[in-house]
Design a protein around this motif. Sequence first.
Motif, PDB file in Angstrom:
ATOM      1  N   ARG A  23       9.459  14.693   2.809  1.00  0.00           N
ATOM      2  CA  ARG A  23       9.955  15.034   1.475  1.00  0.00           C
ATOM      3  C   ARG A  23       9.259  14.115   0.472  1.00  0.00           C
ATOM      4  NH1 ARG A  23      15.908  14.247   2.704  1.00  0.00           N
ATOM      5  NH2 ARG A  23      16.043  15.829   1.041  1.00  0.00           N
ATOM      6  N   GLU A  49      10.059  16.859 -11.475  1.00  0.00           N
ATOM      7  CA  GLU A  49      10.803  17.785 -10.617  1.00  0.00           C
ATOM      8  C   GLU A  49      11.126  17.162  -9.255  1.00  0.00           C
ATOM      9  OE1 GLU A  49       9.067  21.686 -10.444  1.00  0.00           O
ATOM     10  OE2 GLU A  49       8.655  21.703 -12.601  1.00  0.00           O
ATOM     11  N   ARG A 162      15.251  20.224  -0.721  1.00  0.00           N
ATOM     12  CA  ARG A 162      16.535  20.491  -1.369  1.00  0.00           C
ATOM     13  C   ARG A 162      16.339  20.692  -2.868  1.00  0.00           C
ATOM     14  NH1 ARG A 162      19.265  22.159   2.943  1.00  0.00           N
ATOM     15  NH2 ARG A 162      19.232  20.622   4.634  1.00  0.00           N
ATOM     16  N   THR A 163      17.432  20.643  -3.594  1.00  0.00           N
ATOM     17  CA  THR A 163      17.366  20.817  -5.036  1.00  0.00           C
ATOM     18  C   THR A 163      16.610  19.660  -5.681  1.00  0.00           C
ATOM     19  OG1 THR A 163      19.427  19.633  -5.447  1.00  0.00           O
ATOM     20  CG2 THR A 163      19.581  22.012  -4.995  1.00  0.00           C
ATOM     21  N   GLU A 164      16.180  19.861  -6.915  1.00  0.00           N
ATOM     22  CA  GLU A 164      15.475  18.804  -7.632  1.00  0.00           C
ATOM     23  C   GLU A 164      16.325  17.542  -7.720  1.00  0.00           C
ATOM     24  OE1 GLU A 164      14.157  17.929 -12.239  1.00  0.00           O
ATOM     25  OE2 GLU A 164      13.743  19.925 -11.418  1.00  0.00           O
ATOM     26  N   ALA A 165      17.622  17.703  -7.993  1.00  0.00           N
ATOM     27  CA  ALA A 165      18.504  16.535  -8.119  1.00  0.00           C
ATOM     28  C   ALA A 165      18.586  15.760  -6.806  1.00  0.00           C
ATOM     29  CB  ALA A 165      19.902  16.982  -8.555  1.00  0.00           C
ATOM     30  N   THR A 166      18.666  16.476  -5.696  1.00  0.00           N
ATOM     31  CA  THR A 166      18.744  15.814  -4.391  1.00  0.00           C
ATOM     32  C   THR A 166      17.451  15.091  -4.061  1.00  0.00           C
ATOM     33  OG1 THR A 166      20.341  17.432  -3.552  1.00  0.00           O
ATOM     34  CG2 THR A 166      19.098  16.172  -1.917  1.00  0.00           C
ATOM     35  N   GLU A 167      16.317  15.748  -4.283  1.00  0.00           N
ATOM     36  CA  GLU A 167      15.037  15.121  -3.988  1.00  0.00           C
ATOM     37  C   GLU A 167      14.810  13.901  -4.874  1.00  0.00           C
ATOM     38  OE1 GLU A 167      13.392  15.700  -1.418  1.00  0.00           O
ATOM     39  OE2 GLU A 167      14.370  17.566  -0.832  1.00  0.00           O
TER      40      GLU A 167
END
Length: 295
Positions: A23, A49, A162-167
């Motif tokens: 990731r 992002e 995953r989502t942008e927030a998670t990454e």
Amino acid sequence: MPNIQRLPDQLVNQIAAGEVVERPAAALKELLENSLDAGATDIAVTLREGGVRQIRIQDNGAGIAREDMPLAVARHATSKIASLDDLESVGTLGFRGEALASIASVSRFSLVSRQTTERHGWRLDVAGGELAEIEPAQTEPGTTVDVLELFYNTPARRKFLRTEATEFAHAEEAVRRAALSRPDVAFRLTHNGRPLLRVPTQDATARATALLGEDFMAAAVPLDEGTAGLRIWGFVGLPTAARAGRDVQYLFVNGRFVRDRLLAHVLRALVDAQDADTGLAAALRACVHAFGAAG
């Protein structure tokens, strides 16, 4: 049944990337370690992002010579180890010689670097593992690595992100760990054009306060003990500051963040067993000397 055949180098690099770069935060960790190993005292991280669109690391480290730039993105090539003793001493953060090669194989990658003795720097672009010609570049001493469109050529891997927030949360944690381990280095973090973290070079207490908060530091015991070539130092929260999870438990060995169940269990047991800061500190000192005697 098909005959055994040798895989193309590009495919080998992409497979290796799955081990090193799962990731954006994993790529960021490797790049931060390279900057620290290069002696950087100022590191700027720019993300877009969550790091999927862009990861940029700019440092003021030693830089890379023009003739070494192709090797920097080659597999199993490193300046950090030359013998088994170097490997076992864990004297550097990165040593596999896989990071840049793996990252460059699954992104649009650029490496710009200048050594302090050079009048200008050099730029090497890599797209999906394919190297372009090295060109002169105007840049300050140090190294800038740009990773664009991570996994653009391996869409199956990108689907697992995953989502942008998670990454971004994972990437931010990678910066936090690096900053905690090296208070003598200044760090800056920007995400989608927004400055989110800026810490100057400072002492360990100031750095821990900046990243862990004043409440934690108000309920923490400083520790600095050593014996027989072993030294353990840091801050340990009192039982009044204990938390159910280990999300703010940071252990470093020679500056490298580690997760070790035995060490985590020992620390938890010591905290649970003590109800005064003097008792906790004494127990930890005993632990240090026990490790030193065993080693």
